[in-house]
Design a protein around this motif. Structure first.
Motif, PDB file in Angstrom:
ATOM      1  N   MET A 191      15.244  -3.952  -3.495  1.00 37.04           N
ATOM      2  CA  MET A 191      14.419  -4.116  -4.686  1.00 37.04           C
ATOM      3  C   MET A 191      14.406  -5.573  -5.160  1.00 37.04           C
ATOM      4  N   ILE A 225      -1.704   0.909  -2.710  1.00 36.83           N
ATOM      5  CA  ILE A 225      -0.612  -0.052  -2.629  1.00 36.83           C
ATOM      6  C   ILE A 225      -0.904  -1.191  -3.598  1.00 36.83           C
ATOM      7  N   ASN A 245       4.972  -8.919   5.554  1.00 35.19           N
ATOM      8  CA  ASN A 245       5.727  -7.747   5.122  1.00 35.19           C
ATOM      9  C   ASN A 245       5.209  -7.221   3.801  1.00 35.19           C
ATOM     10  N   VAL A 246       5.426  -5.937   3.596  1.00 40.82           N
ATOM     11  CA  VAL A 246       5.284  -5.318   2.284  1.00 40.82           C
ATOM     12  C   VAL A 246       6.703  -4.973   1.865  1.00 40.82           C
ATOM     13  N   SER A 247       7.235  -5.712   0.899  1.00 41.13           N
ATOM     14  CA  SER A 247       8.650  -5.595   0.553  1.00 41.13           C
ATOM     15  C   SER A 247       8.805  -5.210  -0.908  1.00 41.13           C
ATOM     16  N   GLY A 248      10.046  -4.906  -1.270  1.00 41.30           N
ATOM     17  CA  GLY A 248      10.350  -4.551  -2.641  1.00 41.30           C
ATOM     18  C   GLY A 248      10.234  -3.062  -2.906  1.00 41.30           C
ATOM     19  N   ILE A 249      10.682  -2.663  -4.085  1.00 38.06           N
ATOM     20  CA  ILE A 249      10.641  -1.270  -4.526  1.00 38.06           C
ATOM     21  C   ILE A 249      10.185  -1.258  -5.983  1.00 38.06           C
ATOM     22  N   THR A 252       8.915  -4.511  -7.993  1.00 36.48           N
ATOM     23  CA  THR A 252       9.042  -5.727  -7.171  1.00 36.48           C
ATOM     24  C   THR A 252       8.232  -5.651  -5.880  1.00 36.48           C
ATOM     25  N   ILE A 253       7.411  -4.614  -5.690  1.00 38.93           N
ATOM     26  CA  ILE A 253       6.609  -4.491  -4.469  1.00 38.93           C
ATOM     27  C   ILE A 253       5.654  -5.673  -4.361  1.00 38.93           C
ATOM     28  N   ARG A 254       5.615  -6.283  -3.183  1.00 36.46           N
ATOM     29  CA  ARG A 254       4.710  -7.412  -2.970  1.00 36.46           C
ATOM     30  C   ARG A 254       4.290  -7.476  -1.507  1.00 36.46           C
ATOM     31  N   TYR A 281       4.954   0.854   4.261  1.00 31.44           N
ATOM     32  CA  TYR A 281       4.984   1.294   2.870  1.00 31.44           C
ATOM     33  C   TYR A 281       4.462   2.724   2.732  1.00 31.44           C
ATOM     34  N   ILE A 286      10.791   2.495   3.843  1.00 31.77           N
ATOM     35  CA  ILE A 286      11.894   1.936   3.053  1.00 31.77           C
ATOM     36  C   ILE A 286      12.907   3.029   2.738  1.00 31.77           C
TER      37      ILE A 286
END
Length: 431
Positions: A191, A225, A245-249, A252-254, A281, A286
């Protein structure tokens, strides 16, 4: 044990699929999947093919030697009784038992960093430079290693403090609760990592308005998304590999793309990459990663809980270890986990590879760019063997090989494109 933590973080931060160049279209009376696949695979020949194979196959030995060096370093810290001295120092600094494991980790992490530094310099800098995969000079590269060390000195003491609190309170079942503790740290890392850790290594800026951004926003919107912010980061300063990448939770997703992806590839390749990343995603990878890692870590901690007391009973007096709640036991725990994760490497690779293959299929369905996807797969040949044998791919590949991905793309093309055409991709740029 820092190496184990970094493994967790590295696996947790799911990496993107790389990409590049253009080709001429020619018509063909019939579309043959194998022939179309070979047209791409055969673009890698001669010295470039040999260089790619040598680099990746050399990595097989690095897995073994890295594990052996990790075990050796922990043995040195145990046999020299440095571990007991680190514990004694922590006890002199504070009488609070709950803080002593956290204090212990400070000299332990620094000692591990220094003892493994020659190996890290060879594998992380000189070998990468030898194969043309490093853009940093030594000073800049070492600066990033120091940043990583500082991060470890912040995160690792908190993790160890939590695990030893569990050991003291539940000495027989601590490995179960310890698995939960590590899972919580994984969740927090996933996250907060994109917001607080990634920017320590790269600069992130909003992607410029234009057709490519509009395409990415449209693809993200199709699956709800969040795409209010799409970032481009300057990874070309470190290397020329392509990633996104699609990161975060949650908040904080970006969506992030490195500058290599935009500078070295055509729009169809960027779309193929982003389709793959959006797949991670949408398919819940994740959460799947957290669950799978928790199971793997749980088994590892069970092995530690079974084996470590027996080793303490036999060798504890020589090492200066009193019991399982003694912080001086940390190198022993790390040693066992290093051996465990080395033995589990094929299983770990297969689990990640299956996840990546799922994202590949999603990306093809979403972007509908099979030739862009095939070109992207060929980019991986800069640092990944393009066509391994099936057993080799199962044991050593944590992503599908380039040949596997190209064949998947061409099969998708045959199944989903009306009147598919055979293409001659020509030679893809490698600089």
């Amino acid at each position: 044990m820092t190496r184990i933590l970094m493994l967790f973080i590295a696996v947790a931060l799911i990496a993107g699929l790389p990409a590049e160049s253009g080709f001429a279209q020619t018509s063909a009376p019939a579309f043959d999947v194998e022939e179309a696949s070979r047209a791409y695979i055969n673009t890698l020949q001669g010295e470039e093919l040999e260089k790619s194979n040598n680099y990746f196959e050399g990595g097989y030995w690095l897995i073994l030697w890295g594990a052996l060096i990790g075990v050796l370093v922990d043995l040195i810290i145990l046999q020299s009784r440095f571990s007991a001295r680190f514990r004694d120092w922590a006890e002199r600094v504070t009488q609070r038992q709950w803080m002593q494991p956290a204090l212990y980790t400070l000299p332990y992490v620094i000692a591990g960093f220094l003892l493994t530094l020659p190996w890290t310099i060879y594998t992380g800098f000189f070998r990468e430079q030898q194969y043309g995969l490093m853009s940093l000079d030594f000073g800049s590269w070492f600066g990033e290693q120091v940043i990583g060390l500082v991060i470890s000195l912040v995160i690792f003491p908190l993790l160890i403090m939590a695990i030893f609190a569990v050991i003291r309170r539940a000495p027989k079942t601590w490995w179960i609760w310890g698995t939960g503790v590590v899972s919580i740290f994984l969740f927090i890392g996933m996250m907060l990592g994109p917001v607080f850790i990634s920017p320590l290594f790269n600069e992130y800026n909003e992607m410029a308005e234009g057709p490519m951004r509009d395409k990415i926003v449209a693809m993200a919107a199709e699956y709800d998304i969040p795409a209010d912010h799409i970032y481009v980061f300057d990874q070309s300063k470190q290397h020329k590999r392509i990633s996104a990448n699609v990161s975060g939770i949650g908040p904080t997703i970006r969506i992030s793309l490195n500058d290599n992806l935009l500078e070295r590839t055509d729009p169809d390749e960027v779309a193929a990459v982003m389709g793959h990343e959006l797949g991670h995603y949408v398919l819940g990878h994740i959460w799947r990663t957290i669950v799978i890692l928790a199971l793997i870590i749980g088994i590892g901690l069970f092995v530690v809980a079974w084996l470590a007391p027996r080793l303490i009973e036999r060798h504890g007096s020589r090492w200066g270890i009193r019991n399982m709640s003694d912080p001086a036991v940390i190198p022993l725990l790390s040693l066992i986990l290093t051996a465990y994760f080395f033995a589990a490497t094929p299983a770990l690779n297969s689990l990640v590879r299956i996840t990546e293959s799922d994202a590949d299929r999603f990306g093809l369905d979403t972007a509908r760019e099979p030739d862009g996807f095939a070109k992207v797969a060929m980019r991986l040949s800069e640092y990944r063997k393009i066509e391994p044998g099936p057993v080799e791919e199962m044991l050593f590949f944590d992503h599908p090989s380039g040949a596997t991905r190209v064949r998947m793309a061409m099969q998708w093309k045959a199944d989903n494109v009306e009147n598919p055409q055979m293409l001659n991709p020509g030679k893809l740029e490698q600089e």
